[in-house]
Scaffold this motif. Structure first.
Motif, PDB file in Angstrom:
ATOM      1  N   VAL A   1       2.189  52.634 -38.738  1.00  9.05           N
ATOM      2  CA  VAL A   1       2.209  51.139 -36.960  1.00  9.05           C
ATOM      3  C   VAL A   1       1.609  51.789 -35.831  1.00  9.05           C
ATOM      4  O   VAL A   1       0.770  51.312 -35.380  1.00  9.05           O
ATOM      5  CB  VAL A   1       3.554  50.920 -37.031  1.00  9.05           C
ATOM      6  CG1 VAL A   1       3.608  49.477 -35.630  1.00  9.05           C
ATOM      7  CG2 VAL A   1       3.518  49.902 -38.082  1.00  9.05           C
TER       8      VAL A   1
ATOM      9  N   LEU B   1       7.668  46.972 -44.589  1.00 11.76           N
ATOM     10  CA  LEU B   1       6.611  46.455 -43.422  1.00 11.76           C
ATOM     11  C   LEU B   1       5.871  45.735 -43.745  1.00 11.76           C
ATOM     12  O   LEU B   1       4.885  45.728 -45.199  1.00 11.76           O
ATOM     13  CB  LEU B   1       5.683  47.875 -42.831  1.00 11.76           C
ATOM     14  CG  LEU B   1       5.106  47.154 -41.854  1.00 11.76           C
ATOM     15  CD1 LEU B   1       5.274  46.967 -40.628  1.00 11.76           C
ATOM     16  CD2 LEU B   1       3.621  48.687 -41.680  1.00 11.76           C
TER      17      LEU B   1
ATOM     18  N   ARG C   1       4.473  43.979 -39.531  1.00 10.99           N
ATOM     19  CA  ARG C   1       5.462  43.331 -38.718  1.00 10.99           C
ATOM     20  C   ARG C   1       6.139  44.308 -39.560  1.00 10.99           C
ATOM     21  O   ARG C   1       6.333  44.197 -40.367  1.00 10.99           O
ATOM     22  CB  ARG C   1       5.102  41.531 -38.578  1.00 10.99           C
ATOM     23  CG  ARG C   1       7.008  41.504 -37.373  1.00 10.99           C
ATOM     24  CD  ARG C   1       7.113  40.269 -37.588  1.00 10.99           C
ATOM     25  NE  ARG C   1       8.159  39.735 -37.412  1.00 10.99           N
ATOM     26  CZ  ARG C   1       8.389  38.063 -36.993  1.00 10.99           C
ATOM     27  NH1 ARG C   1       7.497  37.979 -36.705  1.00 10.99           N
ATOM     28  NH2 ARG C   1       9.827  38.126 -36.580  1.00 10.99           N
ATOM     29  N   ARG C   2       7.442  44.777 -38.763  1.00  8.02           N
ATOM     30  CA  ARG C   2       8.544  45.255 -39.419  1.00  8.02           C
ATOM     31  C   ARG C   2       9.924  43.941 -39.246  1.00  8.02           C
ATOM     32  O   ARG C   2      10.079  43.775 -39.222  1.00  8.02           O
ATOM     33  CB  ARG C   2       9.407  46.252 -38.819  1.00  8.02           C
ATOM     34  CG  ARG C   2       8.794  47.304 -38.163  1.00  8.02           C
ATOM     35  CD  ARG C   2       9.488  48.522 -37.361  1.00  8.02           C
ATOM     36  NE  ARG C   2      10.625  49.083 -37.872  1.00  8.02           N
ATOM     37  CZ  ARG C   2      10.991  50.299 -37.728  1.00  8.02           C
ATOM     38  NH1 ARG C   2      11.227  50.304 -36.364  1.00  8.02           N
ATOM     39  NH2 ARG C   2      11.870  50.095 -38.290  1.00  8.02           N
TER      40      ARG C   2
ATOM     41  N   ASN D   1      -2.112  49.659 -34.587  1.00 13.29           N
ATOM     42  CA  ASN D   1      -2.136  49.770 -33.797  1.00 13.29           C
ATOM     43  C   ASN D   1      -2.978  49.725 -32.889  1.00 13.29           C
ATOM     44  O   ASN D   1      -3.883  48.899 -31.946  1.00 13.29           O
ATOM     45  CB  ASN D   1      -0.424  49.280 -33.017  1.00 13.29           C
ATOM     46  CG  ASN D   1       0.506  48.938 -33.152  1.00 13.29           C
ATOM     47  OD1 ASN D   1       1.676  49.670 -32.836  1.00 13.29           O
ATOM     48  ND2 ASN D   1       0.136  47.868 -34.066  1.00 13.29           N
TER      49      ASN D   1
END
Length: 358
Positions: free
Chosen positions: A293, A334, A304-305, A297
């Motif tokens: 993640v 995820l 998104r979790r 990012n």
């Protein structure tokens, strides 16, 4: 910026043509002609009876619980969006959590019966990420114990099970038509109800409990109506749904071909079709997930979790309900960015980042 999903926006001129209809007839809500048209078209497209449109998916669950007069305990999954549980609690019911399969991420039918008590009135399973539950097994359990079954099918638009729609199972199935969903009406949702008498009751509940024929209030209802502007969006999106599915399938398969032997993928029900709504992966650990993640990012890509925390850990539910499989999954699952228009180069960045981190 690439988010986990992106709302599909149809041709603006087509949408404006429906808005012109709304302005011409002056009816903005209260079961208007576009709402009625969308209900009929969805019934035909999905192969179901009695589509009842509402303002959002959570209200669909609220109406379902009231329509079935549920009381006491409700058995449900701890691995879902929070609305599955919050709607149970807000209706004065007590959620009892039954753990999930580590492979399908759905509620495990083999664990349900041990949760049933004399206070249990219903089972509320979820077709997680559009993956059909073991509906025959759940129905047998419900029949043995005289329980109602409400399927939270928020992810399961257009999912087929064997020879028909997955939405035809249970006493009621509910859908979410939020803007992030495969099919959307900006905000919105629906109930799918086979029984005509029960469907008529639900229609009253959606409109303050009022009988549309007599104008009298018969039930303790609410204001859950969908408006005409939302229905207009739904009609436009429904026109394009086959194109949306075709494009999402290509993007889904790009991930699947690259990652199938590299990470744990959701095990699909062999009798269920795929609507390509989500692409979840399960990493070896939360640390590995967080590393992926963080790297994505930095590249302005935002997976998104889903779903955390495991719902048995919410502060407003009965404490001490251990669900170790769900708790573990909530730390490792995820969802990768997946939508109709995501470019292959961004998918490749996601794939390469995952492979480099493993």
């Amino acid at each position: 910026m690439i988010n986990v999903t992106k709302t599909y926006l149809p041709n603006i001129d087509k949408y404006k043509s429906y808005i012109d209809e709304i302005y011409a007839n002056g009816q903005l809500t209260n079961n208007g002609p576009l709402v009625q048209k969308l209900e009929r078209r969805l019934e035909e497209y999905l192969g179901v009876n009695n589509v009842i449109l509402v303002a959002n998916g959570t209200l669909a669950l609220d109406v379902a619980y009231r329509a079935l007069d549920l009381t006491g305990d409700v058995i449900t999954t701890p691995f879902s969006f929070v609305a599955t549980t919050s709607s149970i609690v807000s209706n004065g019911l007590n959620p009892l959590f039954s753990d999930i399969s580590p492979h399908t991420f759905n509620i495990d039918p083999n664990l349900i019966e041990e949760k049933i008590t004399s206070k249990t009135s219903a089972i509320v399973p979820v077709h997680v990420f559009g993956n059909a539950c073991e509906v025959e097994d759940i129905q047998k359990i419900a029949e043995r114990h005289s329980l109602k079954v409400i399927y939270d099918a928020a992810h399961a638009f257009d999912v087929q099970y064997k020879e028909g729609s997955i939405l035809n199972y249970g006493d009621i199935s509910t859908l979410s038509f939020h803007a992030t969903k495969l099919f959307h009406t900006i905000e919105g949702g629906a109930l799918i109800i086979k029984d005509d008498e029960l469907a008529n009751k639900a229609r009253r509940l959606v409109n303050f409990g009022i009988n549309n024929n007599t104008g009298e209030s018969r039930d303790l209802g609410m204001n859950a109506k969908m408006n005409e502007f939302e229905a207009a969006m739904g009609l436009c999106v429904l026109d394009d749904i086959n194109l949306i599915l075709e494009k999402r399938k290509i993007r889904y398969n790009n991930y699947a071909q690259a990652l199938i032997n590299q990470v744990q993928l959701q095990e699909k029900n062999n009798n269920s079709s795929n609507n390509y709504a989500y692409f979840p992966i399960a990493l070896e650990s939360e640390d590995q997930l967080l590393s992926i993640v963080q790297k994505l990012n930095k590249a302005q890509i935002f997976p998104r979790r889903y779903f955390r925390p495991s719902l048995n850990k919410l502060s407003y539910v009965e404490q001490g309900q251990a669900c170790p499989i769900s708790e573990n999954a909530s730390n490792r699952v995820l969802c990768l960015p997946l939508f109709h228009s995501i470019k292959e180069r961004y998918q490749n960045t996601v794939i390469n980042t995952i492979l480099e981190t493993l």
